[in-house]
Write an enzyme that holds these catalytic residues in place. Structure first.
Site, PDB file in Angstrom:
ATOM      1  N   GLU A  69      35.300-109.142   8.589  1.00 52.95           N
ATOM      2  CA  GLU A  69      35.969-110.399   8.156  1.00 52.95           C
ATOM      3  C   GLU A  69      37.142-109.827   7.543  1.00 52.95           C
ATOM      4  O   GLU A  69      38.458-109.665   8.189  1.00 52.95           O
ATOM      5  CB  GLU A  69      35.108-111.083   6.946  1.00 52.95           C
ATOM      6  CG  GLU A  69      35.695-112.577   6.869  1.00 52.95           C
ATOM      7  CD  GLU A  69      34.539-113.250   6.394  1.00 52.95           C
ATOM      8  OE1 GLU A  69      35.011-114.359   5.831  1.00 52.95           O
ATOM      9  OE2 GLU A  69      33.527-113.057   6.078  1.00 52.95           O
ATOM     10  N   GLU A 125      30.108-112.085  -4.039  1.00 54.38           N
ATOM     11  CA  GLU A 125      30.355-113.336  -3.440  1.00 54.38           C
ATOM     12  C   GLU A 125      29.251-114.491  -4.001  1.00 54.38           C
ATOM     13  O   GLU A 125      29.733-115.688  -4.013  1.00 54.38           O
ATOM     14  CB  GLU A 125      30.104-113.333  -1.934  1.00 54.38           C
ATOM     15  CG  GLU A 125      30.393-114.520  -1.053  1.00 54.38           C
ATOM     16  CD  GLU A 125      30.366-114.222   0.442  1.00 54.38           C
ATOM     17  OE1 GLU A 125      30.904-115.062   1.101  1.00 54.38           O
ATOM     18  OE2 GLU A 125      29.829-113.201   0.645  1.00 54.38           O
TER      19      GLU A 125
END
Length: 718
Positions: free
Chosen positions: A343, A603
């Protein structure tokens, strides 16, 4: 500056091998200066006569390449001899790697198939005043380099036994030159080296190197080996609950180093890629590995540290450290979500929730200016802002709280650094974003319709959802109002007529209040208060406090509500509850990850759960800075350093600390454009002592005491 160079490329496809370009030249008469101008389609490393031209790594960085490509200037005078060789290795970098890894689309395939290209000029200025330019053209040569493979996700393969002996003339590449611009952002640099803490064997028999800190960058290792021996290294962030190497959360990113040794002692680190990691797994490594053979090289944009946070609680200090490390790890030319998996994108939502903390921790004016210019360049024709910038998800729909980065980020940069230029540069982009919402909604003065991320990763999400339970159109309309309000403020700063948008803002607020007379979640209460949309702000804040207590005095918020929750509580008389949430060590909390051994921000609140299992493998980064936004509450509310909107750049401040005896002491400071502002409070048997240092005029509020002070150092009791 007028350039003469042409783009050049290899005459044949080299496959995975990174080409190296070469230009040889002789000095004809005494020199005064030699300057090298260089850029590439990919990333490059350049040497003159075998020496690096700069400490800039991963040049030319990452921009909206189709419209903006940075050119670097290097003074190489000291490297030049009578006979000279310039060599430049070019890797895929961000431009030609398979980004994003979780998307398969024609536009991604097209990027990956773009040819390798180099553009450069050598400017020779002689002692007699004459000048000569050696511009890239078909006289430049290319060959295969020892970098046999390199790209962003999968890592790098290097053959130290390989010598480039076969050279051919490059071909001209038909590529734009009108997109070239001189370096605008911060250079990417190697800023720190961390020695390995240990080398050990896991229960599964794996050889692991632990640096004790998650970083973004690469490993540098030294080894004494025989020619042809192979080294293979994998990267990981955490160990599993059994103490074994874990990397499933990297998804399809191989994050691998392969190295073919030459004979004897040698030192190597990757040249054209980077990794996010704390641990290395030595799949292949000659002889017994020792800690002193490994150093983690920290790589990030060359931003200067301006903030300081410290207190009496070691766990909270570790949280502060994690926040700073999370920013360093994700401020690598753009504000990324994470540095490790397939990502590593410039998610706009992450950037806007963290931007205030970012500006206090480090000087990021130049960093954000470049990224926001890319945002304006990538803004869609209808005014929409992509979910990531540079926009590699051009099929993705604009989302509230993500696209609003177009307005929130430039306003915050202006507030922290005090220069109007960022508002001048971005005003059209800001305005087009608000106009986009106005045109996209299906109900006037609300943001109805569309697709949104909601309160992303909110803990009150229904089963199977990532979006939290807050109503998406509620969040969207709240940010519609907020962005419109900031646009009006920006217009007034710039002396522009804001009448149309002032009326729009009033209409949005009135319609919001009629549509949403009640608030259902923590995040809905937070936004209604923080964006001043509720009719009764105090009552709404009180209701929020009661809801939090009913929820067990724990947060239920995600990416949207978390940055503001402690601010709302502190501003409306619930600072004790704010501290309860801040100091909580059980899940869910900021300190839960600390107790689990985190060295950066996670996260997910429970990326590693209480039983040691992982939240998931598909979306579980352990270096994801967004929840580190809590630091701006520590600066502004706990320590009380509050910039005043009407005095941007910290020209004047309010210092209003909020002490809590669950900490013995707390201190914070910010090196602003106008000097250092520092605040510390200490709980003593005689009361709370407040120590204040201000380089600018300040309004001080401590308990019932209010006074104005000139620049200086002060002590108060309360």
């Amino acid at each position: 500056m007028e350039f003469k160079a042409n783009w050049i490329r290899p005459a044949k496809d080299l496959g995975d091998v990174c080409p190296v370009f070469k230009k040889e030249w002789k000095i004809k008469k005494p020199l005064k200066k030699v300057e090298l101008y260089l850029t590439a389609l990919g990333v490059y490393e350049a040497e003159v006569n075998g020496k690096r031209v700069s400490g800039y790594v991963l040049a030319p960085g990452w921009t909206a390449y189709e419209m903006r490509l940075q050119v670097q200037r290097y003074d190489v005078t000291e490297l030049v001899r009578e006979e000279n060789i310039l060599t430049v290795i070019v890797g895929r970098g961000w431009m030609r790697s398979p980004m994003p890894g979780f998307v398969e689309a024609e536009y991604k395939k097209k990027r990956m198939e773009q040819p390798c290209g180099l553009w450069g000029e050598l400017h020779l200025t002689y002692a007699d005043g004459s000048k000569e330019v050696l511009a890239s053209d078909e006289t430049w040569e290319y060959g295969e380099s020892a970098v046999r493979f390199s790209e962003i996700y999968d890592g790098e393969h290097y053959d130290a036994t390989f010598d480039t002996t076969l050279w051919s003339h490059a071909l001209r590449l038909d590529w734009q030159t009108d997109i070239l611009m001189m370096q605008e952002g911060e250079e990417i640099r190697e800023i720190e080296r961390i020695g390995a803490k240990s080398v050990f064997e896991t229960p599964a028999g794996e050889r692991i190197v632990d640096f004790g800190q998650e970083i973004t960058g690469y490993v540098e290792f030294c080894v004494d080996a025989k020619a042809g021996e192979r080294i293979r290294i994998l990267h990981g962030e955490v160990l599993d609950k059994n103490g074994n190497f874990y990397r499933d959360n990297y998804r399809d990113a191989k994050a691998e180093i392969q190295y073919i040794c030459k004979e004897g002692g040698q030192t190597y680190h990757p040249k054209l890629t980077f990794f996010g990691f704390r641990y290395l797994k030595l799949e292949e490594f000659p002889k017994k590995a020792r800690p002193e053979q490994f150093k983690a090289v920290v790589v990030c944009s060359n931003i200067k540290k301006t903030g300081h946070l410290s207190c009496s609680d070691p766990d909270v200090n570790q949280l502060f450290s994690n926040i700073f490390w999370g920013q360093k790890g994700n401020f690598l030319d753009i504000p990324t979500d994470c540095p490790q998996r397939d990502e590593r994108l410039g998610w706009t939502g992450d950037a806007q929730v963290f931007v205030k903390t970012a500006t206090y921790n480090y000087d990021v004016e130049k960093f954000f200016t470049k990224w926001l210019h890319d945002m304006a360049a990538h803004q869609r024709k209808d005014g929409g802002i992509g979910q990531v910038i540079p926009d590699l998800l051009d099929a993705g729909n604009p989302s509230a709280a993500w696209g609003d980065a177009a307005v929130i980020c430039p306003w915050q940069i202006y507030q922290t650094y005090g220069k109007k230029q960022i508002l001048e540069d971005q005003f059209d982009c800001m305005k087009k974003w608000v106009d986009y919402i106005t045109g996209a909604t299906t109900v006037p003065y609300l943001w109805a319709g569309g697709e949104h991320f909601g309160d992303w990763l909110g803990l009150d999400a229904p089963s199977g959802s990532y979006k939290g339970s807050s109503r998406e159109e509620f969040i969207a309309t709240a940010f519609y109002a907020y962005s419109t309000q900031l646009l009006v403020k920006a217009a007034k700063v710039l002396g522009k007529d804001a009448g149309e948008y002032e009326q729009l803002y009033q209409n949005i607020v009135e319609t919001f209040r009629k549509t949403y007379p009640e608030y259902l979640t923590q995040t809905e209460h937070i936004l209604a208060v923080h964006f001043r949309l509720a009719k009764d702000l105090q009552k709404t804040a009180d209701d929020l406090a009661e809801m939090i207590k009913r929820d067990g005095s724990q947060i239920k918020t995600g990416f949207v509500g978390t940055p503001y929750i402690l601010h709302v509580l502190s501003e409306y008389g619930h600072s004790d509850l704010a501290y309860t949430l801040f100091l909580r060590k059980e899940y869910p909390s900021w300190l839960f990850s600390v107790k689990q051994g985190a060295t950066t921000i996670w996260e997910h609140w429970d990326g590693i759960m209480e039983n040691g299992d992982f939240w998931s493998a598909d979306m579980n980064s352990f270096n994801h800075y967004a929840y580190g936004s809590v630091a701006d509450w520590v600066y502004e509310k706990a320590a009380g350093i509050r910039p005043l909107e009407e005095y941007p750049g910290f020209e004047r401040v309010l210092i209003k600390p909020m002490a809590d005896k669950r900490l013995n002491w707390l201190e914070a400071s910010i090196d602003t454009r106008n000097g250092k502002i520092a605040s510390k409070w200490i709980c003593t048997p005689d009361g709370i002592r407040y120590e204040i240092e201000t380089a600018v005029p300040a309004e001080v509020e401590i308990g019932d005491m209010k006074m104005e002070v000139a620049p200086g150092t002060y002590t108060f009791w309360g």
